[in-house]
Design a protein around this motif. Structure first.
Motif, PDB file in Angstrom:
ATOM      1  N   PHE A   1      81.408 -10.411  49.171  1.00  0.00           N
ATOM      2  CA  PHE A   1      82.134  -9.908  50.346  1.00  0.00           C
ATOM      3  C   PHE A   1      81.332  -8.769  50.989  1.00  0.00           C
ATOM      4  CE2 PHE A   1      85.010  -6.414  51.679  1.00  0.00           C
ATOM      5  CZ  PHE A   1      85.596  -6.998  52.794  1.00  0.00           C
ATOM      6  N   ALA A   2      80.844  -7.840  50.144  1.00  0.00           N
ATOM      7  CA  ALA A   2      80.072  -6.707  50.681  1.00  0.00           C
ATOM      8  C   ALA A   2      78.823  -7.213  51.395  1.00  0.00           C
ATOM      9  CB  ALA A   2      79.695  -5.742  49.564  1.00  0.00           C
ATOM     10  N   LEU A   3      78.161  -8.196  50.793  1.00  0.00           N
ATOM     11  CA  LEU A   3      76.916  -8.704  51.388  1.00  0.00           C
ATOM     12  C   LEU A   3      77.164  -9.394  52.724  1.00  0.00           C
ATOM     13  CD1 LEU A   3      73.871  -9.317  51.208  1.00  0.00           C
ATOM     14  CD2 LEU A   3      74.418 -11.352  49.882  1.00  0.00           C
ATOM     15  N   PHE A   4      78.194 -10.224  52.784  1.00  0.00           N
ATOM     16  CA  PHE A   4      78.359 -11.064  53.985  1.00  0.00           C
ATOM     17  C   PHE A   4      79.354 -10.524  55.009  1.00  0.00           C
ATOM     18  CE2 PHE A   4      76.820 -14.232  50.840  1.00  0.00           C
ATOM     19  CZ  PHE A   4      75.588 -14.424  51.435  1.00  0.00           C
ATOM     20  N   GLU A   5      80.201  -9.565  54.593  1.00  0.00           N
ATOM     21  CA  GLU A   5      81.252  -9.137  55.522  1.00  0.00           C
ATOM     22  C   GLU A   5      81.206  -7.648  55.863  1.00  0.00           C
ATOM     23  OE1 GLU A   5      83.439 -11.353  56.785  1.00  0.00           O
ATOM     24  OE2 GLU A   5      82.770 -13.016  55.544  1.00  0.00           O
ATOM     25  N   THR A   6      80.231  -6.909  55.305  1.00  0.00           N
ATOM     26  CA  THR A   6      80.156  -5.468  55.581  1.00  0.00           C
ATOM     27  C   THR A   6      78.682  -5.091  55.752  1.00  0.00           C
ATOM     28  OG1 THR A   6      79.741  -4.562  53.370  1.00  0.00           O
ATOM     29  CG2 THR A   6      82.004  -5.192  53.843  1.00  0.00           C
ATOM     30  N   VAL A   7      78.420  -3.822  56.048  1.00  0.00           N
ATOM     31  CA  VAL A   7      77.021  -3.388  56.132  1.00  0.00           C
ATOM     32  C   VAL A   7      76.465  -3.009  54.756  1.00  0.00           C
ATOM     33  CG1 VAL A   7      77.217  -2.529  58.497  1.00  0.00           C
ATOM     34  CG2 VAL A   7      77.525  -0.937  56.596  1.00  0.00           C
TER      35      VAL A   7
ATOM     36  N   GLY B   1      94.781 -10.047  46.581  1.00  0.00           N
ATOM     37  CA  GLY B   1      95.328  -9.918  45.221  1.00  0.00           C
ATOM     38  C   GLY B   1      94.212  -9.687  44.223  1.00  0.00           C
ATOM     39  N   ARG B   2      94.235 -10.491  43.148  1.00  0.00           N
ATOM     40  CA  ARG B   2      93.265 -10.344  42.052  1.00  0.00           C
ATOM     41  C   ARG B   2      91.924 -10.966  42.452  1.00  0.00           C
ATOM     42  NH1 ARG B   2      93.603 -12.712  36.062  1.00  0.00           N
ATOM     43  NH2 ARG B   2      92.448 -14.428  36.943  1.00  0.00           N
ATOM     44  N   VAL B   3      90.839 -10.209  42.320  1.00  0.00           N
ATOM     45  CA  VAL B   3      89.535 -10.730  42.761  1.00  0.00           C
ATOM     46  C   VAL B   3      88.470 -10.354  41.729  1.00  0.00           C
ATOM     47  CG1 VAL B   3      87.781 -10.632  44.585  1.00  0.00           C
ATOM     48  CG2 VAL B   3      90.179 -10.438  45.199  1.00  0.00           C
ATOM     49  N   ARG B   4      87.542 -11.277  41.478  1.00  0.00           N
ATOM     50  CA  ARG B   4      86.431 -10.967  40.565  1.00  0.00           C
ATOM     51  C   ARG B   4      85.449 -10.029  41.271  1.00  0.00           C
ATOM     52  NH1 ARG B   4      84.388 -13.571  35.875  1.00  0.00           N
ATOM     53  NH2 ARG B   4      85.652 -15.427  36.069  1.00  0.00           N
ATOM     54  N   VAL B   5      84.877  -9.091  40.525  1.00  0.00           N
ATOM     55  CA  VAL B   5      83.952  -8.113  41.128  1.00  0.00           C
ATOM     56  C   VAL B   5      82.778  -8.845  41.808  1.00  0.00           C
ATOM     57  CG1 VAL B   5      82.377  -6.186  40.641  1.00  0.00           C
ATOM     58  CG2 VAL B   5      84.644  -6.269  39.566  1.00  0.00           C
ATOM     59  N   GLU B   6      82.305  -9.920  41.187  1.00  0.00           N
ATOM     60  CA  GLU B   6      81.193 -10.666  41.804  1.00  0.00           C
ATOM     61  C   GLU B   6      81.583 -11.163  43.204  1.00  0.00           C
ATOM     62  OE1 GLU B   6      78.122 -10.900  41.391  1.00  0.00           O
ATOM     63  OE2 GLU B   6      77.766 -12.452  42.891  1.00  0.00           O
ATOM     64  N   GLU B   7      82.845 -11.554  43.361  1.00  0.00           N
ATOM     65  CA  GLU B   7      83.294 -12.009  44.689  1.00  0.00           C
ATOM     66  C   GLU B   7      83.292 -10.837  45.688  1.00  0.00           C
ATOM     67  OE1 GLU B   7      87.237 -13.821  46.668  1.00  0.00           O
ATOM     68  OE2 GLU B   7      86.951 -14.405  44.585  1.00  0.00           O
ATOM     69  N   LEU B   8      83.625  -9.644  45.173  1.00  0.00           N
ATOM     70  CA  LEU B   8      83.602  -8.464  46.053  1.00  0.00           C
ATOM     71  C   LEU B   8      82.165  -8.119  46.441  1.00  0.00           C
ATOM     72  CD1 LEU B   8      86.324  -6.205  44.365  1.00  0.00           C
ATOM     73  CD2 LEU B   8      86.543  -7.625  46.427  1.00  0.00           C
TER      74      LEU B   8
END
Ligand SMILES: C[S@@+](CC[C@H](N)C(=O)[O-])C[C@H]1O[C@@H](n2cnc3c(N)ncnc32)[C@H](O)[C@@H]1O
Length: 364
Positions: free
Chosen positions: A317-323, A307-314
């Motif tokens: 997410f990018a750092l820990f869950e993606t390349v 749902g609604r997510v703060r950009v900082e959380e994304l």
């Protein structure tokens, strides 16, 4: 399993890129742990599948890269660095001893400041015992488990490393090995995945989903072993088979530094990398202007789930869950916002502090 052909062997395309990543990471790892403030008195670099230290074209192997990283980045007066190298092929062990003598003819540190052990035997039977005998535990250990993806990596050792102070592991895996040999390996293969048999359901999957399933299971196994932070990616050579690397650490800084090393990898190697979670399996070859498509797809999925997510959380997410790196997130979101797929909650500019969500279907 001893080497089938000649020792040494030619260096493959993806091996050059892998070495570049090791080098860039270890150039950071040794000084952070031994030379900066709050340094440890000692560290250990260990390999369970060390190889001969050299390739048939004269390129250096990972043991030489690791020792050079210490010598180049840590003053002689700072701490003790131990090195443990295990290989079950006698030719590799003999050649590694010779290669190390040639690469470092004047011992760069005393035996007390830099003990080096080269041991013939299997990783599963000898690595943990070697770490015991060299008094590695209780101080940081970096374990490089770079088999050809077909030799058992001791899960018990991974669990012990996960609870040891500031310790990290990088494992090489060829998912195809597990896909191909699932029937032969059976329960024996479960040990690699921490006893979890889920990987064996690979049999029932569509061909394009098989590798991804193995990668997901291995990532989960490393997490279950006790590593809270992971970075996993596939190295994709122009020719030949992809290689999967999984890095596990107890510290977020480890992921950040490994990711920096990944993104700085020498592009001249011609090897790309891929996020195993991207369902379109797009390979990133250009590191300066990276294709942002896979990240955009992963962010869309994340917003669909959360749902609604703060950009900082994304960014986290990018750092820990993606390349991808956190700084790629706004670049990936912007076209989605422009196309009306994602909206900034409450309007306004897209910033780190903004909340975003998927635009409602009717608004598109
Ligand atoms: C991919 S090579 C290592 C390359 C090296 N890490 C480098 O980057 O220069 C894998 C090595 O694992 C060794 N090996 C294979 N099975 C093994 C096992 N069960 N235990 C220990 N070594 C093994 C092989 O003899 C080979 O030298």
């Amino acid at each position: 399993m001893p080497v089938k052909g000649d020792v040494p062997w030619p260096r493959e395309e993806h091996t050059g890129a892998k070495h570049d990543i090791y080098r860039r990471y270890l150039d950071r790892w040794f000084p952070i742990l031994l030379a900066y403030s709050n340094a440890y008195p000692s560290v250990t670099y260990a390999e369970g599948f060390s190889g001969p230290g050299v390739y048939s074209g004269g390129e250096i192997g990972s043991p030489v890269i690791a020792m050079q990283a210490l010598i180049d980045n840590v003053p002689k007066t700072k701490g003790v660095a131990r090195f443990v190298f295990i290989d079950d092929d006698k030719r590799c062990v003999d050649m590694l001893r010779k290669t190390l003598r040639t690469a470092f003819p004047d011992r760069p540190r005393s035996d007390a400041a830099m003990p080096v052990r080269v041991i013939e035997g299997t990783c599963i039977d000898h690595l943990e015992a070697a770490l015991d005998s060299i008094n590695a535990w209780g101080q940081p250990i970096f374990a490089n488990l770079d088999s050809w993806g077909n030799a058992p990596v001791p899960y018990k050792l991974l669990q012990r490393l996960a609870v040891n102070v500031s310790s990290e592991v990088i494992v090489t895996l060829f998912p195809q090995h597990f896909v191909r040999f699932v029937s032969n390996l059976g329960e024996a293969g479960d040990e690699v995945f921490g006893g979890d048999p889920t990987w064996r359901t690979v049999n029932g999957l569509a061909p394009e989903a098989k590798s991804r399933h193995i990668l997901t299971c291995y990532r989960q196994a490393l997490k279950a072993a006790g590593f809270p932070y992971l970075l996993d990616f596939e190295l994709i050579p122009k020719h030949g088979q992809p290689l999967y690397l999984v890095f596990g650490t107890g510290h977020p800084l480890g992921v950040k530094k490994m990711k920096d090393s990944l993104w700085e990898v020498d592009r001249a190697q011609g090897v790309g990398f891929r996020d195993p979670r991207d369902d379109q399996a797009e390979t990133l070859f250009d590191m300066e202007e990276p294709q942002i498509g896979p990240l955009a797809r992963l962010l869309e999925q994340k917003l669909r789930d959360s749902g609604r997510v703060r950009v900082e959380e994304l960014r986290q997410f990018a750092l820990f869950e993606t390349v991808y790196r956190p700084e790629h997130v706004i670049r990936a979101l912007k076209p989605l916002v422009d196309r009306g797929v994602v909206e900034v909650v409450g309007g306004g500019a897209l910033r780190i502090g903004s909340f975003v969500s998927l635009a409602s279907a009717s608004a598109r």
